[in-house]
Design a protein around this motif. Sequence first.
Motif, short mmCIF file in Angstrom:
data_model
loop_
_atom_site.label_atom_id
_atom_site.label_comp_id
_atom_site.label_asym_id
_atom_site.label_seq_id
_atom_site.Cartn_x
_atom_site.Cartn_y
_atom_site.Cartn_z
N THR A 120 -11.97 -2.19 -1.65
CA THR A 120 -11.44 -2.37 -0.29
C THR A 120 -12.16 -1.40 0.63
O THR A 120 -12.39 -0.24 0.27
CB THR A 120 -9.91 -2.10 -0.27
OG1 THR A 120 -9.27 -3.08 -1.11
CG2 THR A 120 -9.34 -2.19 1.13
N GLU A 165 -6.40 -4.72 -1.48
CA GLU A 165 -5.45 -4.35 -0.42
C GLU A 165 -4.02 -4.79 -0.71
O GLU A 165 -3.09 -4.32 -0.06
CB GLU A 165 -5.91 -4.94 0.93
CG GLU A 165 -5.97 -6.45 0.94
CD GLU A 165 -6.59 -7.01 2.22
OE1 GLU A 165 -6.06 -6.71 3.30
OE2 GLU A 165 -7.60 -7.73 2.12
N SER A 190 -11.05 -6.83 1.40
CA SER A 190 -11.06 -6.59 -0.05
C SER A 190 -11.91 -7.67 -0.69
O SER A 190 -11.93 -8.81 -0.20
CB SER A 190 -9.64 -6.67 -0.62
OG SER A 190 -8.87 -5.56 -0.25
#
Lengths: 284, 284
Positions: free
Chosen positions: B188, B243, B274
């Motif tokens: 991420t 995420e 992400s």
Amino acid sequence: MKVAYLGPNEKTYTGQFTRHHFLDAERIPIQPIRGVIMAVENNEVDLCTVPVENLHSGEVRDTLDTLTECHRARIVREGFFDIYHYLGALKNHEEITKIFSKDEALNQCSRYLYGHYPSAQTIGVTSTEEAVQRIIREQLLDTAAIASKESVSGLEILAAPEELCPDNRTRFFVIGVQPTLSTGRDKTFLAIHPRVRDRPGVLHDVLGFFRGLGINLEYILSRPDRSRELKGYYFYIELDGHETDERVIAAINSARLSLDPHKKHADTIKILGSYPDSMWKNDN
Amino acid sequence: MKVAYLGPNEKTYTGQFTRHHFLDAERIPIQPIRGVIMAVENNEVDLCTVPVENLHSGEVRDTLDTLTECHRARIVREGFFDIYHYLGALKNHEEITKIFSKDEALNQCSRYLYGHYPSAQTIGVTSTEEAVQRIIREQLLDTAAIASKESVSGLEILAAPEELCPDNRTRFFVIGVQPTLSTGRDKTFLAIHPRVRDRPGVLHDVLGFFRGLGINLEYILSRPDRSRELKGYYFYIELDGHETDERVIAAINSARLSLDPHKKHADTIKILGSYPDSMWKNDN
């Protein structure tokens, strides 16, 4: 005194910066950056000036890489230079469909260009001066150039620096071999090379030693090693304080012991130099 | 499906990467980077590909800046592309005193060039292809070019990639608008914008939240704001995890609360996307 700078000539921003600060020196243009710094390392000149960071286009990796490899050359001073880009075209220009400049200037102005010339093609050329000269020589009515005020003086100005690329500053390092004395308001640049990978929090550990002693950090960058085999990474850290300050010495020693407890690697933390803090002020 | 990529054409590395991964898509070259990403943001294309980092020349600030400003466009995938530079000259060449290429390729090869052609002048031209074409067209016996294998095929090879610039890889992001699902091995990318300056340890605090939950950080960069007035800075952080992972959510929430306790700024921590971790592997 001999001062090398990033060429090809004094019209470059590094050239202008160098002329301003070393007016009475013998100023020697060298390309590329590695050669400029190595001229100091190899004792061919007394000092050199190289760009290290632009507010828009980022740090200059070659400057950091080369300094990290040097044994003698170190940062002795920092300085800033305001850069004023102008967009110009022939006075009888038609619709602008192409924009010529150095790649770096095109990147720095990308926000304005996208907003005002979304369908224009950006074309990198050898120098900002050449961008202007080609437009004049070939009478290109559909092309604009990004260049200095001096270079665009024969053209119609389509955008001034405050629109085209406001707050455009480049930071330079002056490189020498003599460590500088503490002034009481200094910064120190470190290259940290942990030999461990995928260890959560190695950076957190290191920062903790600086924080614990109340040392502020101005800049931090992690990057992978160039070599695929090493699979390590570098951190570059710039901190408030001089390398001879007791707190700075203590924090560096603690971080070094934490990263390399058996003292196997001499270069785990390398001091690239200490120099007076010019606080992002423009001093030209 | 429409996929935009950084042009001017498919001969660029981004073009080659895009062709490889999106062979059946309608592929649309756009310049500069800002325009490529904004084509996704403005719903003109489904996806786009942009370079984000080269192992030698560093991250691409325009990609990070533009993503930070977008509301819809986000990272959905990362990929890597090995870059093979060759140094070539005319078969009857004389001593090489000039080297032509794109500025970026010249920077990436600076170590070799300094070692083998310390006094040659490096000259940035519009494209690596043009570097070769100029040498052939103007029969420049004192000039070499850095370009792809395809481009230098009519020249004598003076240096192959493993000498000239080994381990040269560029990382790309694929940008879209649909959040990706977790694969169990994701990364991420965050843009963190604290509104405080000169506060020792703000980064240490933030890293502490991630470390406390056992989240590894792959990449970190601090940079000043573009604007002189704000006098703040950005951190870009890439972490291991998706995420939607509980630990990632908890760490981001803690960091956000610490940096902006009164919840005044919606963009204190922004998730840029992400995507599956491709682990610096070359996947082309």
